[in-house]
Write an enzyme that holds these catalytic residues in place. Structure first.
Site, short mmCIF file in Angstrom:
data_model
loop_
_atom_site.label_atom_id
_atom_site.label_comp_id
_atom_site.label_asym_id
_atom_site.label_seq_id
_atom_site.Cartn_x
_atom_site.Cartn_y
_atom_site.Cartn_z
N ASP A 19 2.25 -2.05 -5.20
CA ASP A 19 1.79 -2.90 -4.12
C ASP A 19 2.87 -3.96 -3.94
O ASP A 19 3.37 -4.50 -4.93
CB ASP A 19 0.48 -3.57 -4.55
CG ASP A 19 -0.48 -3.77 -3.42
OD1 ASP A 19 -0.06 -4.34 -2.41
OD2 ASP A 19 -1.65 -3.37 -3.55
N ASP A 57 1.39 -5.07 1.57
CA ASP A 57 0.21 -5.87 1.91
C ASP A 57 0.37 -6.52 3.30
O ASP A 57 1.44 -7.05 3.62
CB ASP A 57 0.09 -6.96 0.84
CG ASP A 57 -1.24 -7.67 0.87
OD1 ASP A 57 -2.27 -7.02 0.60
OD2 ASP A 57 -1.26 -8.88 1.15
N GLU A 91 -0.13 -1.65 5.01
CA GLU A 91 -1.56 -2.00 5.19
C GLU A 91 -1.70 -2.66 6.56
O GLU A 91 -1.14 -3.74 6.79
CB GLU A 91 -2.03 -2.97 4.10
CG GLU A 91 -3.53 -3.19 4.19
CD GLU A 91 -4.02 -4.55 3.71
OE1 GLU A 91 -5.21 -4.66 3.40
OE2 GLU A 91 -3.21 -5.50 3.65
N HIS A 112 -9.97 -1.53 -2.41
CA HIS A 112 -10.55 -2.67 -3.13
C HIS A 112 -11.09 -3.76 -2.22
O HIS A 112 -11.63 -4.75 -2.70
CB HIS A 112 -9.48 -3.23 -4.07
CG HIS A 112 -8.29 -3.76 -3.31
ND1 HIS A 112 -7.45 -2.95 -2.58
CD2 HIS A 112 -7.84 -5.02 -3.13
CE1 HIS A 112 -6.52 -3.69 -2.00
NE2 HIS A 112 -6.73 -4.94 -2.32
N ASP A 113 -10.88 -3.62 -0.92
CA ASP A 113 -11.37 -4.63 0.03
C ASP A 113 -12.61 -4.16 0.79
O ASP A 113 -13.21 -4.94 1.53
CB ASP A 113 -10.29 -4.95 1.07
CG ASP A 113 -9.07 -5.62 0.46
OD1 ASP A 113 -9.25 -6.39 -0.50
OD2 ASP A 113 -7.95 -5.36 0.94
C1 NOJ Z 1 -4.92 -7.53 1.57
C2 NOJ Z 1 -5.32 -7.18 0.18
O1 NOJ Z 1 -5.70 -5.84 0.11
C3 NOJ Z 1 -6.42 -8.13 -0.21
O2 NOJ Z 1 -7.05 -7.76 -1.41
C4 NOJ Z 1 -5.83 -9.51 -0.29
O3 NOJ Z 1 -6.85 -10.44 -0.56
C5 NOJ Z 1 -5.14 -9.88 1.02
N1 NOJ Z 1 -4.34 -8.83 1.56
C6 NOJ Z 1 -4.24 -11.06 0.82
O4 NOJ Z 1 -3.10 -10.66 0.10
#
Ligand code: NOJ
Length: 530
Positions: free
Chosen positions: A99, A201, A264, A325-326
Site C-alpha cells: 500500500d 491510497d 484506489e 478494510h473500508d
Molecule cells: C483510504 C484507506 O483505504 C482508508 O483506510 C484510509 O482511512 C484513507 N484512505 C486515508 O488514508
C-alpha cells in the site's frame, strides 16, 4: 505486453496486517505472522498479496498516517522481517503488493515537523498552508472525509493546513516537484527490495484546485450521511492535473519489469476510467468498486457490468473488488447464502479480482461493542454506522482461544461465531465456503476463458444473472441466482452443457439438456457444448 501478464490473470488477496496473524502475542498481526501463513495462501491459490500499510506510523488511522515511508513500524516487525517475507513469498511464487499512501503523511513525519516549524522553512510548501479567509474564517468550505472542517489552525505560524482525512494526516502539496521526487524515491526504495507493485491510497485526491474554490452544496444530502457528503467534491479532488502525477508514478514502476500500479478511486464509472490515462499511461488497474456500491440485484448488476465493459478504454484491463478494510463485508451485506454466489461472480468476471481476507471463511457482520471501538472515523462521527472496525476483525484460523490469531488480547474482538467458522474446520468440510472459493480459484486457473476470456452477457430475467466467457474454442456459461426462488432457463444458441461447478459444491460433471435448473441462491458454471 502479453495478454497473460500476472496481474491480468492473477487474483489479488488483501491482507489487513493488524488482523491476519500475530506472531509475538501483542494482539496485533505482524509480518512474521503473515510469513507463517504463506503456505495457507498457496494452498488457497491466490497469486498476489496486497498488504495494507506497514510503514512507521503513530497509527492515528492505523498506518494510513505514515511517519517514514522507508521504514517498517515496530508493531509489524523490521525491515529484515520484510525482506524475509518477500523472499519467501517469491520463492513460493507469490507476488507482493504494498500500500502506498502519497496524499498525506502523519503530522509526526519529519517533513511536516519542518514544514510547520516556520513559514520560511524550505519544506513549508511541501504541505498545503493557507491564510484565513478575508473575514477571518476558514480558507474555504472543504470538509474532511472523517467529518469536520478539513482545515486545521496552526497557532505558531498562524496559518491553516489542509487535511482531507484526520488532522494528524496533513495533505502533501503534489504541485511541488520536490514532494514528487521524494515520493518517487520512496517507491524506488521498495521496488529495489523486490515489491511487485503498489495499491495507491486515494490517488484521485493528490491534486486540489489551484484556486481552492468552495465546493458546491450537495442538494441531496441526508442528515444520516457522513458530513463530507454535504458538498460535492468538485474542487477538492479529481482535478485534471492529477493524471500527470499518475503517469509519472507509472513511469517509475516501468523502470522495473512487470510491476503493477493499482489506484484506489471512488468515482463514478465515467470518471474512474479516465485513470487508465491517455494511451493507457496511467494506472494499470483503477480499482473498480462498483460491486460494493450497487444493490445486490441481478438486473442492476447485469447493467453495471455492461456499463463498465463499455466504458473501458481500448486495451484497458478490467478489475473487480468485492470488499476491503473500508467497506462492510460482503457476508454482512448479502448474507451467507448469497456470499457464495458473490464469490462465483467475483471469480468469473472478466478482469483481475481482488478479494479481502476473511471473506473466504464467510465472516459476516461483526458487532463491535462501544468500548472496543478503534476506528477514528467512528469516533469522529459516531452512530451513523460509518465505523470500519466490523470489517477489520481478526482472521479465524482454528478452534483454539482467539482462533489461533494471537496468544494475547486481540486489538479488535473476534467474531463470536469463530468456533464454527475457521480455516482448519472449513478445510475439512467438503462443501464449505472456503472450499468453494478454493475450487473457483482452481477453475479460474485451469480455464483461461474465466480469467482472460471474452465476456458476453446472456439475456435473462428476474433474479438470474448470466454471461458467457469464451477463450478460443472454450465457452463457459455462468448463471447466478441472486434470489430465493428456483429458476429454469435455456442455454444460449440451443447448446447443451456440462456442469463444472455449483456454488453448493454438490454437482460437477453432469451433462445438461438445453434447459438448466438453478436452485435458490445457486450459481453454476457450465461448459457449453455444440
Ligand atoms: C483510504 C484507506 O483505504 C482508508 O483506510 C484510509 O482511512 C484513507 N484512505 C486515508 O488514508
Amino acid at each position: 505486453m502479453p495478454e497473460t501478464t500476472w496481474w491480468k490473470r492473477g487474483i489479488v488477496y488483501q491482507i489487513y496486517p493488524r488482523s491476519f496473524q500475530d506472531s509475538n502475542g501483542d494482539g496485533i498481526g505482524d509480518l512474521k505472522g503473515i510469513r507463517q501463513r504463506l503456505d495457507y495462501l498457496m494452498w488457497f491459490g491466490i497469486d498476489a498479496l496486497w498488504i495494507s500499510p506497514i510503514y512507521i506510523s503513530p497509527m492515528a488511522d492505523f498506518g494510513y498516517d505514515v511517519a517514514d515511508y522507508c521504514g517498517i513500524d515496530p508493531i509489524f516487525g523490521t525491515l529484515e522481517d520484510f525482506d524475509h517475507l518477500i523472499e519467501e513469498a517469491h520463492a513460493k511464487g507469490l507476488k507482493l503488493i504494498l500500500d502506498f499512501v502519497p496524499n498525506h503523511t502523519s503530522d509526526q513525519h519529519p517533513w511536516f515537523q519542518e514544514s510547520r516549524s516556520s513559514r520560511a522553512n524550505p519544506k513549508r510548501d511541501w504541505y498545503i498552508w493557507r491564510d484565513p479567509a478575508p473575514d477571518g474564517g476558514l480558507p474555504n468550505n472543504w470538509i474532511s472525509n472523517f467529518g469536520g472542517s478539513a482545515w486545521e489552525w496552526d497557532e505558531a505560524t498562524e496559518q491553516y493546513y489542509y487535511n482531507a482525512f484526520l488532522k494528524e494526516q496533513p495533505d502533501l502539496n503534489w504541485r511541488n516537484p520536490e514532494v514528487r521526487k521524494a515520493m518517487y524515491d520512496a517507491l524506488r526504495f521498495w521496488l529495489n527490495r523486490g515489491v511487485d507493485g503498489f495499491r495507491v491510497d486515494v490517488i484521485w485526491h493528490l491534486i486540489k484546485d489551484a484556486e481552492f474554490r468552495d465546493n458546491p452544496p450537495n442538494l441531496g444530502f441526508q442528515p444520516n450521511q457522513a458530513e463530507i457528503n454535504r458538498f460535492l467534491q468538485v474542487y477538492s479532488a479529481d482535478q485534471p492535473e492529477v493524471h500527470e502525477v499518475v503517469s509519472e508514478m507509472r513511469r517509475v514502476l516501468e523502470e522495473y519489469p512487470e510491476r503493477v500500479l493499482i489506484g484506489e478511486i471512488y468515482l463514478p464509472l465515467e470518471r474512474l476510467v479516465t485513470y487508465y490515462g491517455q494511451n493507457l499511461s496511467g494506472a494499470h488497474l483503477p480499482f473498480n468498486f462498483q460491486l460494493i456500491h450497487t444493490a445486490w440485484n441481478a438486473r442492476q448488476i447485469a447493467a453495471l457490468i455492461n456499463e463498465y465493459e463499455d466504458a473501458l478504454p481500448e486495451g484497458g484491463w478490467p478489475n473487480w473488488v468485492l470488499g476491503n478494510h473500508d467497506q462492510p463485508r460482503i457476508g454482512a451485506r448479502v448474507g451467507p447464502r448469497q456470499a457464495r454466489v458473490a464469490a462465483m461472480l467475483l471469480l468469473t468476471l472478466r478482469g483481475t479480482p481482488t478479494m479481502y481476507y476473511g471473506d473466504e471463511i464467510g465472516i459476516g457482520k461483526v458487532e463491535i461493542p462501544p468500548e472496543a471501538v478503534q476506528d477514528p472515523w467512528e469516533k469522529n462521527e459516531p452512530g451513523l454506522g460509518l465505523g470500519r472496525d466490523p470489517q477489520r476483525t481478526p482472521m479465524h484460523w482454528d478452534g483454539s482461544a482467539q482462533s489461533g490469531f494471537t496468544r494475547g488480547r486481540p486489538w479488535l474482538p473476534l467474531d463470536p461465531r469463530y468456533p464454527s467458522c475457521h480455516v482448519e474446520g472449513l478445510r475439512n468440510e467438503p462443501t464449505s465456503i472456503l472450499m468453494l472459493y478454493r475450487r473457483l480459484i482452481e477453475l479460474r486457473r485451469q480455464h483461461m476463458a474465466l480469467s482472460i476470456g471474452r465476456y458476453k452477457p446472456i439475456p435473462t430475467e428476474g433474479d438470474v444473472l448470466a454471461y458467457e466467457r469464451q477463450h478460443k474454442a472454450e465457452r463457459l456459461l455462468v448463471a447466478l441466482n441472486l434470489g430465493e426462488k428456483p429458476h429454469t432457463f435455456l442455454l444460449p444458441d440451443g447448446a447443451t452443457g456440462r456442469v463444472l461447478l455449483s456454488t453448493g459444491l454438490d454437482q460437477g460433471g453432469e451433462t445438461t439438456g438445453a434447459q438448466v435448473h438453478l436452485r435458490s441462491d445457486e450459481g453454476l458454471i457450465i461448459a457449453l457444448q455444440g
